[in-house]
Motif scaffolding. Structure first.
Motif, PDB file in Angstrom:
ATOM      1  N   ALA A   1      45.221  28.463  -1.250  1.00 27.67           N
ATOM      2  CA  ALA A   1      45.848  29.077  -2.426  1.00 27.67           C
ATOM      3  C   ALA A   1      47.121  29.845  -2.082  1.00 27.67           C
ATOM      4  N   ARG A   2      47.511  29.822  -0.804  1.00 23.86           N
ATOM      5  CA  ARG A   2      48.660  30.602  -0.327  1.00 23.86           C
ATOM      6  C   ARG A   2      48.464  32.099  -0.594  1.00 23.86           C
ATOM      7  N   GLU A   3      47.222  32.559  -0.407  1.00 25.51           N
ATOM      8  CA  GLU A   3      46.880  33.968  -0.630  1.00 25.51           C
ATOM      9  C   GLU A   3      46.298  34.606   0.632  1.00 25.51           C
TER      10      GLU A   3
ATOM     11  N   THR B   1      45.966  29.590  -7.171  1.00 24.92           N
ATOM     12  CA  THR B   1      46.014  31.036  -6.966  1.00 24.92           C
ATOM     13  C   THR B   1      45.179  31.760  -8.015  1.00 24.92           C
ATOM     14  N   THR B   2      44.636  32.905  -7.643  1.00 24.60           N
ATOM     15  CA  THR B   2      43.812  33.675  -8.577  1.00 24.60           C
ATOM     16  C   THR B   2      44.657  34.241  -9.711  1.00 24.60           C
TER      17      THR B   2
ATOM     18  N   GLU C   1      52.269  39.047  -3.690  1.00 21.32           N
ATOM     19  CA  GLU C   1      52.380  37.593  -3.640  1.00 21.32           C
ATOM     20  C   GLU C   1      53.315  37.132  -2.522  1.00 21.32           C
TER      21      GLU C   1
ATOM     22  N   LYS D   1      40.907  25.020  -4.289  1.00 18.67           N
ATOM     23  CA  LYS D   1      42.042  25.523  -3.524  1.00 18.67           C
ATOM     24  C   LYS D   1      42.486  24.578  -2.409  1.00 18.67           C
TER      25      LYS D   1
ATOM     26  N   GLN E   1      52.060  34.849   0.626  1.00 11.59           N
ATOM     27  CA  GLN E   1      52.687  33.536   0.773  1.00 11.59           C
ATOM     28  C   GLN E   1      53.370  33.389   2.131  1.00 11.59           C
TER      29      GLN E   1
ATOM     30  N   LYS F   1      41.734  30.984   0.985  1.00 14.10           N
ATOM     31  CA  LYS F   1      42.960  31.719   0.695  1.00 14.10           C
ATOM     32  C   LYS F   1      44.197  31.024   1.252  1.00 14.10           C
TER      33      LYS F   1
END
Length: 980
Positions: free
Chosen positions: A135-137, A334-335, A80, A226, A84, A132
């Protein structure tokens, strides 16, 4: 360092190109270096030219990419933190680029910025991060999915500004992805914008909203989960997302989208031709064979293949789209966060979510390692065994077989979960069941086929006619091929469930009515397809209650309540209502949003009582808590609108007071709201105060009327009318609640809202005993803190007798209560022994005893709005004998239980004759719930109970002339009323 040098030419080159930064990273660690890199990026001088800005962005990209890789490989950061930090880099780079481009456009005279020192302030141009990045992924070598939008209405020359913003978008893409001696920043993808094949790179806000409202598709709803504004005019971006929220988050459950997502995934598989087949069915013997496992994984696409990243994301997104309209807490980008919240709300089993999360983490780690090797956007594992072994070492496994033994079983479990949610397994149909799908009204074999399924011979012919009607397009709900396909798949299970009931034909007819009242059948039939257990529950309900079946056909959103799971930490519908209210701007939209949730929850409570899973006491408290929260959020919304129109009354406020069943927290099915509205304000304030503000606009650009001052009494009267109108606003499924305000001072002839001074004056000069009795169940639902305290004290003084009415009382409270009961018996006699409220010895008399004795006691220690708790307190205080207390508590429980069941099974009008009006299965449900063997037994015992309550009422309050003669006849004959 060995990992960098031996596995990743890209990372090795980054370290060699900037040895000072690499040395600092080794000495200070990734966190300190990340802080320095972002500080340098934030300090970028946007006025120093494109070359300088581009070089600054690319230098930051190299530094952050290297430190994220080291932090990831060395185990300094979890996944994470890595994703991020990469996402933060993209956001910062986009913000610097947009600010630079806006400043350049301003300097060249193409744009007129409000504040050139703050270029993005009110600029009307913003960038949405999707996928992504949203979602900050972001992964190690990911594209950034962007949507660029603008609002030209804030500029003097909208057409010219449109061209400027489109050109700026092209420049933004170039700044991000053009390669030079310093490399590039991020590859960009603008294809998630509305209708990308026919729209420019930047789209106007107005055009985007129109597109989503009219042409938006399921995949675009999933993409918008997202979406997040990251650069430019962030407020305009947030307003845009709020405007399209109804498109993304549907108020009604939409299980049809699961088929859409499955179709989308299948299309990806066909287009990409990725992955292997049969992962879910792979035998354990393959998983236990290291060589076979590795062979299967060679060249497998970790993102798009079976058991891959996209399938896990699809599961989370689909469940969010189905339930997120009703449960705002599920709207997580986020997932990992989405899986956690779906578990907390019980929409996904914990075991499934843990498998998905563990697999997702391992797949994302592997994805990073694949992309770190050469900064390629790849998701496919090496195709050659030697390369696979080398990659496994990069993943910190001994060899490729060790990696395969760990990775493949996890992917198989993820694939199995995906198929449970998305893939409809075809069931082999028996020959007779297949024939059912083509029944015709003139086919003499059709009744025989239905008899073979289990329909009685005397019902089969009419049932065949119902089924034949479903074959064509006569039903609006079945005019699409998809609806017919769903019905064909469901029909065997539906007929089998109906045939297992006591009256299969009645169940079939009621389902036919439900179908006939649908505008489109796909949503309803998809709901049954995805929740097969619901078929048996609905069949049992159709068999038991014609009233609930008709209610369901009239209000199909009520069905959604049966699908609500019980969250692990307790159910909190109130929190969900508050979240819905927080995101809806206008009162009428809030009312529309509340209706389906209220209908579903009320229906869930009703069915839970019928199924014996919830006591009536629990259901009453839940119904009342629901009503309380709806009144609170509606009052807040109405007041907000009211302030926009008429300003504020300094120091003023209005209290919403519930009386009757709402006040006592004993709301039954169909209970209305008995309300009293009291306002107060400082004596010196005579009118509302309107602040001086610039003209306000709607999101569509319309100028709102300026607020105007009105007199205080007019201000609160209008506020009260608006509040009641919101509660009672008609809709396709009826109002939220019926409201009764006849208990206010002066009754129906009085004002809707009364001032506190007028309320006290009325209770000093003109109030009757029955009005004081009603106040024993008064409960303040919503009021400013100070006003709430004052009104509570007013109510206490009235009930304690400190405020005495000058209205004549014949011979005290008890005599007045007795006279009132006699008048009700004369003017509104009970219609039958099943008129639980009004019958002699019925619920009214139990409540009259509690209310009148509370007034006689004039002591707050014996008062409680809830009847059964008040009776208990009166018994402890010695105002009721132990025997009378026990009798009245028993009667209160029996009457409320029986009245609730009769309302659920018969509707709001009490039946005259149970055996004639209730079908046998319905009557069986009633008798089972009341724990009685027959109608005669139920009638005998309830009549005996009523006689005892009437005797108690006569002892405690005073005698009432008998008006329930039919009860005596029935008891003596020991027969139902219909037999006398």
């Amino acid at each position: 360092m060995a990992c960098l040098g031996g596995n990743s030419p890209y990372l090795s080159d980054l370290a060699r190109q900037d040895p000072l930064s690499f040395a600092a990273l080794l000495q200070d660690g990734p966190e300190a270096c990340a802080k320095d890199a972002f500080a340098a990026l934030a300090a970028c001088d946007i006025t120093s030219g494109r070359e300088y800005v581009a070089a600054t962005l690319r230098r930051a990209k190299k530094q952050v990419a290297l430190l994220c890789a080291v932090a990831d490989l060395g185990g300094f950061w979890p996944l994470e933190d890595v994703t991020q930090t990469l996402s933060r880099l993209a956001e910062a780079a986009l913000e610097v680029s947009v600010r630079h481009l806006l400043w350049v456009a301003h300097q060249s005279g193409q744009l007129q910025l409000r504040d050139p020192k703050r270029p993005t302030y009110g600029c009307g141009f913003f960038v949405l991060a999707m996928g992504k990045l949203g979602a900050r992924e972001l992964n190690f070598s990911s594209d950034i999915d962007l949507m660029v939008l603008y609002d030209p209405s804030g500029h003097k020359q909208p057409d010219a500004v449109r061209r400027v913003f489109i050109r700026m978008t092209s420049d933004l893409v170039s700044l991000m992805e053009a390669r030079d001696a310093n490399g590039y920043v991020f590859r960009t993808d603008l294809r998630l914008r509305p209708d990308p094949s026919s729209t420019p790179a930047a789209v106007s806000v107005q055009a985007a909203i129109l597109y989503y409202e009219s042409l938006g598709q399921t995949w675009e709803r999933a993409a918008m989960i997202k979406a997040r504004p990251v650069a430019g005019d962030l407020k305009l971006g947030r307003d845009f997302l709020a405007a399209i929220r109804p498109f993304v988050w549907r108020r009604h459950l939409d299980f049809a989208l699961i088929d859409d997502i499955h179709t989308m995934k299948a299309r990806i598989d066909r287009y990409r031709n990725v992955g292997r087949t049969g992962l879910a069915e792979m035998p354990d013997s393959v998983l236990a064979d290291p060589a076979a496992s590795m062979q299967w994984l060679l060249g497998h696409n970790l993102k798009l293949g079976q058991g891959g990243i996209r399938e896990i994301e699809f599961i989370a997104q689909a469940m969010q789209l189905v339930w997120g309209g009703r449960v705002p807490a599920l709207r997580e980008k986020t997932t990992f966060g989405a899986l956690k919240k779906l578990v907390g709300s019980a929409y996904i089993p914990r075991e499934e979510a843990e498998v998905l999360a563990r697999t997702y983490r391992l797949l994302r780690d592997a994805e990073h390692r694949l992309q770190m090797r050469a900064d390629h956007q790849t998701h496919s594992l090496p195709e050659q065994p030697e390369a696979f072994h080398a990659f496994a070492v990069f993943m910190n496994y001994a060899d490729g077989e060790a990696l395969a033994l760990d990775l493949l079983p996890r992917m198989r479990e993820a694939r199995r979960i995906f198929e449970r949610h998305f893939v409809s397994q075809p069931q082999a149909a028996e020959e007779a069941e297949t024939a059912l799908l083509a029944i015709a009204p003139d086919d003499e074999n059709s009744p025989t086929l239905l008899q073979n399924v289990g329909f009685p011979a005397d019902q089969a012919a009419e049932a065949a006619q119902v089924l034949a009607r479903w074959q064509g397009n006569s039903l609006r709900a079945l005019r699409s091929e998809r609806a017919h396909a769903l019905l064909r798949a469901l029909l065997p299970a539906l007929l089998a469930s109906f045939a297992a009931r006591s009256n299969p034909l009645a169940c079939l007819r009621r389902f036919d009515t439900l179908l006939a009242r649908q505008h489109a059948g796909v949503q309803l039939l998809s709901l049954f397809e995805r929740n097969p257990a619901l078929i048996d529950r609905i069949a049992a309900l159709f068999d038991a209650s014609a009233f609930l079946a008709n209610h369901l056909a009239d209000t199909p959103s009520a069905l959604e309540g049966l699908l609500e799971p019980e969250p692990e930490e307790g159910r909190n519908v109130q929190a969900r209502l508050r979240q819905l209210a927080a995101e809806v701007e206008h009162t009428d939209l809030l009312v529309t949003a509340l209706r389906p949730l209220l209908r579903g929850e009320e229906f869930r409570l009703s069915v839970a009582v019928l199924e014996g899973r919830m006591s009536e006491n629990e259901a009453e408290r839940a119904r009342t808590a629901l009503a309380d929260t709806i009144m609170i959020v509606l009052k807040q919304a109405v007041e907000k609108d009211h302030v926009r129109r008429y300003g504020r009354v300094p120091g003023g406020g209005i209290a919403v007071i519930a009386l009757g069943k709402a006040g006592s927290r004993e709301m039954m099915p169909g209970s209305d709201l008995d309300l009293l509205l009291i306002f107060d304000h400082p004596e010196e304030v005579q009118a509302s105060i309107v602040p001086k503000t610039p003209p306000q606009k709607t999101p569509e650009g319309l100028v709102l009327a300026a607020p105007r001052s009105v007199a205080v009494a007019q201000y609160y009267t209008r506020l009260a009318h608006a509040f009641i109108a919101a509660l009672t606003a008609p809709g396709p499924e009826g109002p939220l609640y019926a409201v009764d305000m006849r208990l206010r001072p002066s009754g129906a002839a009085g004002p809707v809202a009364v001032s506190r001074r007028a309320f006290l004056k009325y209770h000093t000069e003109a109030a009757w005993t029955w009005e004081r009795m009603a106040l024993t169940r008064a409960r303040i639902i919503s009021a400013p803190v100070g006003l709430k305290r004052e009104v509570q004290d007013d109510l206490r003084r009235i009930l304690d007798g400190e405020i005495q009415s000058k209205a004549p009382v014949p011979a005290g409270v008890l005599e007045d209560a007795r006279a009132m009961r006699a008048r009700l018996a004369r003017d509104l006699p009970a219609s039958s022994p099943w008129d639980i409220k009004r019958r002699a010895g019925g619920l009214i008399e139990v409540e009259f005893v509690a209310q009148s004795l509370q007034l006689v006691a004039a002591d707050r220690s014996v008062r409680d709005p809830c009847t059964r708790r008040a009776l208990t307190r009166l018994g402890k205080a010695g105002l009721l004998t132990p025997d009378d207390t026990a009798l009245l508590l028993e009667a209160d429980a029996v009457w409320r239980r029986l009245q609730c069941l009769l309302r659920l099974l018969c509707g709001p009008v009490p039946p005259l004759d149970l055996e004639r009006e209730l079908a046998p299965p319905t009557l069986a449900v009633l008798l089972h719930a009341m724990e009685m063997e027959s109608v005669v037994t139920l009638l005998t015992r309830t009549t005996a109970l009523a006689r005892n309550v009437r005797a108690c009422f006569a002892r405690v309050v005073g005698p009432v002339a008998e008006g329930d003669a039919f009860a005596e006849v029935m008891v003596e004959a020991n027969l139902p009323h219909s037999h006398t």
